[in-house]
Design an enzyme around this catalytic site. Structure first.
Site, PDB file in Angstrom:
ATOM      1  N   ASN A 227      -1.082   2.027   6.140  1.00  0.00           N
ATOM      2  CA  ASN A 227       0.100   1.052   5.570  1.00  0.00           C
ATOM      3  C   ASN A 227       0.748  -0.974   5.956  1.00  0.00           C
ATOM      4  O   ASN A 227       0.759  -0.397   6.750  1.00  0.00           O
ATOM      5  CB  ASN A 227       0.830   0.669   4.132  1.00  0.00           C
ATOM      6  CG  ASN A 227       1.858   0.203   3.882  1.00  0.00           C
ATOM      7  OD1 ASN A 227       2.165  -0.934   4.003  1.00  0.00           O
ATOM      8  ND2 ASN A 227       3.180   0.777   3.597  1.00  0.00           N
ATOM      9  N   GLY A 228       0.145  -1.868   5.780  1.00  0.00           N
ATOM     10  CA  GLY A 228       0.444  -2.548   6.959  1.00  0.00           C
ATOM     11  C   GLY A 228      -0.399  -4.187   7.127  1.00  0.00           C
ATOM     12  O   GLY A 228      -1.676  -3.769   6.130  1.00  0.00           O
TER      13      GLY A 228
ATOM     14  N   ARG B 212       4.435   0.745  -7.022  1.00  0.00           N
ATOM     15  CA  ARG B 212       5.037  -0.323  -5.109  1.00  0.00           C
ATOM     16  C   ARG B 212       3.513  -0.852  -5.987  1.00  0.00           C
ATOM     17  O   ARG B 212       3.933  -2.131  -4.888  1.00  0.00           O
ATOM     18  CB  ARG B 212       3.685   0.719  -4.270  1.00  0.00           C
ATOM     19  CG  ARG B 212       5.186   1.863  -3.002  1.00  0.00           C
ATOM     20  CD  ARG B 212       4.130   2.616  -2.021  1.00  0.00           C
ATOM     21  NE  ARG B 212       4.423   1.893  -1.643  1.00  0.00           N
ATOM     22  CZ  ARG B 212       5.727   1.736  -0.095  1.00  0.00           C
ATOM     23  NH1 ARG B 212       6.576   2.251  -1.117  1.00  0.00           N
ATOM     24  NH2 ARG B 212       4.728   1.537   0.895  1.00  0.00           N
TER      25      ARG B 212
ATOM     26  N   GLU C 274      17.353 -22.227 -10.616  1.00  0.00           N
ATOM     27  CA  GLU C 274      17.348 -20.372 -10.268  1.00  0.00           C
ATOM     28  C   GLU C 274      17.857 -20.176 -10.485  1.00  0.00           C
ATOM     29  O   GLU C 274      17.744 -18.469 -11.180  1.00  0.00           O
ATOM     30  CB  GLU C 274      16.660 -20.403  -8.773  1.00  0.00           C
ATOM     31  CG  GLU C 274      15.870 -18.890  -8.215  1.00  0.00           C
ATOM     32  CD  GLU C 274      14.814 -19.017  -9.802  1.00  0.00           C
ATOM     33  OE1 GLU C 274      13.987 -19.229  -9.982  1.00  0.00           O
ATOM     34  OE2 GLU C 274      14.815 -16.944  -9.170  1.00  0.00           O
TER      35      GLU C 274
ATOM     36  N   LYS D 197       6.257  -9.369 -17.038  1.00  0.00           N
ATOM     37  CA  LYS D 197       5.666 -10.078 -15.184  1.00  0.00           C
ATOM     38  C   LYS D 197       4.725 -10.862 -15.263  1.00  0.00           C
ATOM     39  O   LYS D 197       4.281 -12.011 -14.565  1.00  0.00           O
ATOM     40  CB  LYS D 197       5.682  -8.738 -14.660  1.00  0.00           C
ATOM     41  CG  LYS D 197       5.447  -9.317 -12.741  1.00  0.00           C
ATOM     42  CD  LYS D 197       7.325  -9.084 -12.841  1.00  0.00           C
ATOM     43  CE  LYS D 197       7.299  -9.617 -11.391  1.00  0.00           C
ATOM     44  NZ  LYS D 197       8.438 -10.124 -11.253  1.00  0.00           N
TER      45      LYS D 197
ATOM     46  N   CYS E 245       0.668  -1.223   0.173  1.00  0.00           N
ATOM     47  CA  CYS E 245      -0.213   0.009  -0.193  1.00  0.00           C
ATOM     48  C   CYS E 245       0.507   0.938  -0.178  1.00  0.00           C
ATOM     49  O   CYS E 245       1.567   1.476   1.091  1.00  0.00           O
ATOM     50  CB  CYS E 245      -0.818  -0.018   1.007  1.00  0.00           C
ATOM     51  SG  CYS E 245      -1.812  -0.948   1.643  1.00  0.00           S
TER      52      CYS E 245
ATOM     53  N   GLU F  54      17.520 -14.744 -17.620  1.00  0.00           N
ATOM     54  CA  GLU F  54      16.541 -13.496 -18.295  1.00  0.00           C
ATOM     55  C   GLU F  54      17.122 -11.840 -18.370  1.00  0.00           C
ATOM     56  O   GLU F  54      16.395 -11.464 -18.747  1.00  0.00           O
ATOM     57  CB  GLU F  54      15.710 -13.863 -16.971  1.00  0.00           C
ATOM     58  CG  GLU F  54      15.567 -13.766 -16.092  1.00  0.00           C
ATOM     59  CD  GLU F  54      13.987 -13.930 -15.350  1.00  0.00           C
ATOM     60  OE1 GLU F  54      13.573 -14.364 -15.862  1.00  0.00           O
ATOM     61  OE2 GLU F  54      14.211 -14.655 -13.958  1.00  0.00           O
TER      62      GLU F  54
ATOM     63  N   HIS G 136      27.396 -36.880 -17.257  1.00  0.00           N
ATOM     64  CA  HIS G 136      26.738 -37.284 -17.878  1.00  0.00           C
ATOM     65  C   HIS G 136      26.273 -36.635 -19.559  1.00  0.00           C
ATOM     66  O   HIS G 136      25.392 -36.613 -19.843  1.00  0.00           O
ATOM     67  CB  HIS G 136      25.001 -38.411 -17.160  1.00  0.00           C
ATOM     68  CG  HIS G 136      25.445 -38.759 -16.725  1.00  0.00           C
ATOM     69  ND1 HIS G 136      26.081 -39.979 -16.557  1.00  0.00           N
ATOM     70  CD2 HIS G 136      25.447 -38.976 -14.940  1.00  0.00           C
ATOM     71  CE1 HIS G 136      26.204 -40.909 -15.437  1.00  0.00           C
ATOM     72  NE2 HIS G 136      25.994 -39.988 -14.504  1.00  0.00           N
TER      73      HIS G 136
ATOM     74  N   TRP H 219      -3.040  -2.798  -1.183  1.00  0.00           N
ATOM     75  CA  TRP H 219      -2.661  -3.931  -1.889  1.00  0.00           C
ATOM     76  C   TRP H 219      -3.333  -4.876  -0.492  1.00  0.00           C
ATOM     77  O   TRP H 219      -2.649  -4.191   0.272  1.00  0.00           O
ATOM     78  CB  TRP H 219      -1.238  -3.671  -1.733  1.00  0.00           C
ATOM     79  CG  TRP H 219      -0.180  -5.355  -2.157  1.00  0.00           C
ATOM     80  CD1 TRP H 219      -0.017  -5.739  -0.905  1.00  0.00           C
ATOM     81  CD2 TRP H 219       0.016  -5.591  -3.012  1.00  0.00           C
ATOM     82  NE1 TRP H 219       0.988  -7.137  -2.014  1.00  0.00           N
ATOM     83  CE2 TRP H 219       0.645  -7.175  -3.151  1.00  0.00           C
ATOM     84  CE3 TRP H 219      -0.255  -5.585  -4.887  1.00  0.00           C
ATOM     85  CZ2 TRP H 219       1.197  -8.195  -3.680  1.00  0.00           C
ATOM     86  CZ3 TRP H 219       0.636  -6.103  -5.795  1.00  0.00           C
ATOM     87  CH2 TRP H 219       0.922  -7.719  -4.767  1.00  0.00           C
TER      88      TRP H 219
ATOM     89  N   LYS I 170      18.104 -16.850 -13.893  1.00  0.00           N
ATOM     90  CA  LYS I 170      17.876 -15.078 -13.394  1.00  0.00           C
ATOM     91  C   LYS I 170      19.577 -15.598 -14.238  1.00  0.00           C
ATOM     92  O   LYS I 170      18.702 -13.561 -14.896  1.00  0.00           O
ATOM     93  CB  LYS I 170      18.207 -15.180 -11.657  1.00  0.00           C
ATOM     94  CG  LYS I 170      17.489 -15.042 -10.615  1.00  0.00           C
ATOM     95  CD  LYS I 170      16.555 -14.186 -10.764  1.00  0.00           C
ATOM     96  CE  LYS I 170      15.874 -14.532 -11.013  1.00  0.00           C
ATOM     97  NZ  LYS I 170      14.014 -15.167 -11.128  1.00  0.00           N
TER      98      LYS I 170
HETATM   99  C1  F6R Z   1      11.516 -15.563 -13.570  1.00  0.00           C
HETATM  100  C2  F6R Z   1       9.982 -15.289 -13.490  1.00  0.00           C
HETATM  101  C3  F6R Z   1       9.324 -16.386 -14.372  1.00  0.00           C
HETATM  102  C4  F6R Z   1       7.512 -16.425 -13.469  1.00  0.00           C
HETATM  103  C5  F6R Z   1       7.018 -16.998 -13.566  1.00  0.00           C
HETATM  104  C6  F6R Z   1       5.304 -17.418 -13.287  1.00  0.00           C
HETATM  105  O1  F6R Z   1      12.168 -14.648 -13.125  1.00  0.00           O
HETATM  106  O2  F6R Z   1      10.073 -14.331 -13.136  1.00  0.00           O
HETATM  107  O3  F6R Z   1       9.664 -17.459 -14.158  1.00  0.00           O
HETATM  108  O4  F6R Z   1       8.300 -16.828 -11.643  1.00  0.00           O
HETATM  109  O5  F6R Z   1       5.930 -17.030 -15.033  1.00  0.00           O
HETATM  110  O6  F6R Z   1       4.902 -16.786 -12.861  1.00  0.00           O
HETATM  111  P1  F6R Z   1       4.163 -16.318 -11.971  1.00  0.00           P
HETATM  112  O7  F6R Z   1       5.026 -16.743 -10.383  1.00  0.00           O
HETATM  113  O8  F6R Z   1       3.575 -15.094 -11.812  1.00  0.00           O
HETATM  114  O9  F6R Z   1       2.520 -17.904 -11.785  1.00  0.00           O
END
Ligand code: F6R
Length: 615
Positions: free
Chosen positions: A101-102, A27, A488, A610, A2, A495, A511, A75, A492
């Protein structure tokens, strides 16, 4: 999270507050609202959706007059995003108005008490409970607003930044803070309030940052009074001169959202277990699990469905859940699961993990599982998201908005929630004894502090990134709980820096991937002193024998790997089960710095979104 904004002074409060809310949009939020007072009528306008929708609603209503105003971007935490749950909230008398907020953790018991005494509630929020508690105290004690707020806050458990005003005394705004940020801007005969300085930077560069546990009375034409909530101790007012740009304040002074979010992880994890991990009572409280305990404990198996980073969190959970509960776990890419005619029965529990709660493939997998009679539990970050609504029950991660496209704090908070679930089930099924449970919860409680220490590796990660930024490939290796961390780490790096990277279980290297190793290949190895440490050491020796470059993540005090590796990053000692919460951090920082050094758009990498709402 928030955002809060407030204004008292000679300007038109509606435009100051509305423009301020726009500055806090970064935010992340799901609804917005504002309250104005013009000396006669309190006007509260709020809506689900964007600040632009609020602006339209405000213009259409004509409720724009006022020299005092507070506004909020919400939020959702308690109660779905809708007009009624949006802030500001006002008290039963209609005289006190608040933004918050909280999270107030004990709001339910306070609400029940107030209800007994005749208070009525229009929303499902913890905030409406708080404003009525303040009103009740004010009515009972006849104290000033600031003191009434202080007494109310002594009764609440949780985190907050609040701003309250009373239409009977419209020259004053009272603010208080614990755990959530709050800044006060000081102009000439006017004051501003913001979750950070961005809502008022265009008017003033003088600001006070309230500290945790403080309350302040901001009165027009008077100096600000600040005191401590717990003991009334007056606090000297420290005015700072701000030199930051608007953009810098939105990112909290960090260069990118991704870096800010990496650094937010200690608090995000704390926020995630707050109110659930009750360390003094030695128990875990999770309503969604408790209400469905038998579904979980009688499950033939748990199937985790997710995509991307959330899928990696699911893989970590597979290790944790199987170890602690002895329930078989399968982890599925949602996109494969939904299209492959999977075997699903009513004795299966499906856990769907999603930061956004909107990922199309995960949503489709949930629908398929439900059609087949399975019980579906969601682990989402965005409150009120489609996945959160479509699942039978769930638990939110409380990571706050994740703006950077590359997921960071969502990953570690997902692991936190899944660990809590595993611990709760393990105890219920007696597959772990009380001592193991206590050891794990006490260590989980220590993780935020250890994570803060881990973040000290930032400069080392930068130095390593400088050495390898021009590599075309990179391997990530890990074993057991840290195999998903290797996956992971590779995701990172690729991407955001566009360097090709692969994650592997360390033993799988021989292998196939070992053929790639030469003096140009950097290999990140998670080699903490737990699990099959000696075997990982052997893997490192195999890499060195082929002249590969080893970047090792080790436990502090490690000697053996230090002698072999080209670079080491130390993390604090922790239990193997919880180690992914720490080992992930250096990998996030390494990727971040590599991408920055390569001038890539870290927060919005090419071709990525996102929230992936298409198949
Ligand atoms: C990688 C990333 C994506 C998401 C994927 C799933 O950094 O952000 O691989 O993890 O698109 O997204 P959510 O978790 O929103 O279902």
């Amino acid at each position: 999270m928030c955002g809060i904004v407030g204004y008292i002074g000679h300007r038109d409060a509606s435009s100051v507050v509305l423009e301020g809310l726009k500055k806090l949009e970064y935010r992340g939020y799901d609804s917005a609202g504002l309250a104005l007072y013009d000396g006669e009528i309190l006007k509260v306008t709020k809506t689900k959706g964007k600040v632009s929708a609020l602006e339209n609603k405000l213009q259409n209503s004509g409720n724009t007059d006022g020299s005092i105003g507070i506004g909020h971007t919400r939020w959702a935490t308690h109660g779905v995003p809708n007009d009624e749950n949006s802030h500001p909230h006002y008290s039963n008398s209609g005289e006190l108005v608040i933004i918050h907020n909280g999270i107030i953790e004990n709001y339910d018991s306070i609400r029940k008490e107030l209800t007994k005494r005749g208070y009525q509630f229009k929303s499902d929020t913890d905030t409406e409970v708080l404003v009525n508690l303040i009103e009740e105290i004010q009515n009972k004690t006849n104290l000033k607003l600031g003191e009434s707020v202080q007494l109310a806050l002594k009764e609440v458990v949780g985190a907050y930044a609040i701003a309250v005003f009373d239409v009977k005394k419209p020259n004053e705004i009272v603010v208080a803070k614990l755990g959530s940020p709050l800044a006060i801007g000081i102009g000439t005969n006017e004051y501003f309030i913001g979750s950070d300085a961005s809502p008022f930077l265009e008017y003033t560069n003088k600001a006070i940052y309230l500290e945790d546990g403080q309350v302040a009375s901001i009165r027009l034409n008077k100096s600000i009074k600040i005191w401590e909530i717990d003991n009334n101790r007056p606090i000297p007012v420290l005015v700072q001169e701000l030199k930051m740009s608007l953009e810098a304040t939105e990112k909290g002074g960090y260069e990118h959202f991704m870096l800010k979010e990496i650094y937010e992880q200690p608090n995000a994890i704390k926020d995630t277990y707050r109110g659930r991990l009750l360390i003094n009572e030695k128990l875990i409280k999770m309503a969604g699990v408790e209400e469905n305990l038998e579904r979980f404990t009688n499950a033939d198996r748990i199937i985790i469905v997710a995509c991307g980073t959330s899928w990696h969190a699911g893989l970590v959970a597979e290790y944790i859940i199987e170890d602690l509960t002895r329930i078989p776990v399968e982890v599925e890419y949602a996109s494969e699961f939904r299209y492959r005619n999977p075997i699903i029965t009513s004795k299966d529990v499906i856990i769907a993990i999603s930061q956004s709660g909107e990922t199309a493939d995960t949503l489709a997998a949930i629908k398929l599982a439900k059609q087949n009679g399975a019980f579906v539990f969601g682990v989402c970050n965005v409150v009120g998201s489609t996945i959160a609504r479509e699942t039978n029950a769930g638990a939110y991660t409380h990571a706050g908005p994740e703006i950077g496209v590359a997921s960071t704090k969502a990953f570690t908070t997902q692991i936190t929630v899944l660990t809590l679930i595993a611990l709760k089930l393990g105890l219920a099924k007696k597959t772990i004894d009380n001592n193991t449970f206590l050891r794990l919860i006490s260590e989980l409680n220590e993780i935020p502090e250890k994570l803060i220490k881990t973040l000290n590796c930032n400069n080392t990660a930068l130095d390593i990134a400088k050495v390898y930024k021009n590599s075309t490939n990179c391997l990530f290796l890990g074993r057991g709980y840290n195999f998903p961390v290797a996956l992971e780490g590779a995701l990172k790096l690729k991407e955001i820096s566009y360097i090709h990277a692969e994650g592997y279980p360390a033993a799988e290297m021989k292998h196939g991937p070992i053929a790639l190793i030469d003096e140009n290949m950097p290999i990140v190895v998670v080699a903490i002193n737990k699990g099959h440490y000696e075997k990982t050491v052997s893997n490192i020796q195999e890499i060195k024998a082929r002249k590969g470059k080893v970047i090792a993540i080790v436990t502090e005090g490690d000697i053996t790997v230090k002698e072999l590796a080209d670079h080491v990053i130390e993390i604090p000692e922790t239990l193997e089960t919880l180690s992914p919460l720490l080992t992930t951090i250096p990998l996030q920082l390494f990727s971040y710095h590599t991408a920055v050094l390569l001038n890539k758009n870290v927060d919005q990498p090419r071709n990525l979104a996102k929230s992936v709402t298409v198949e």
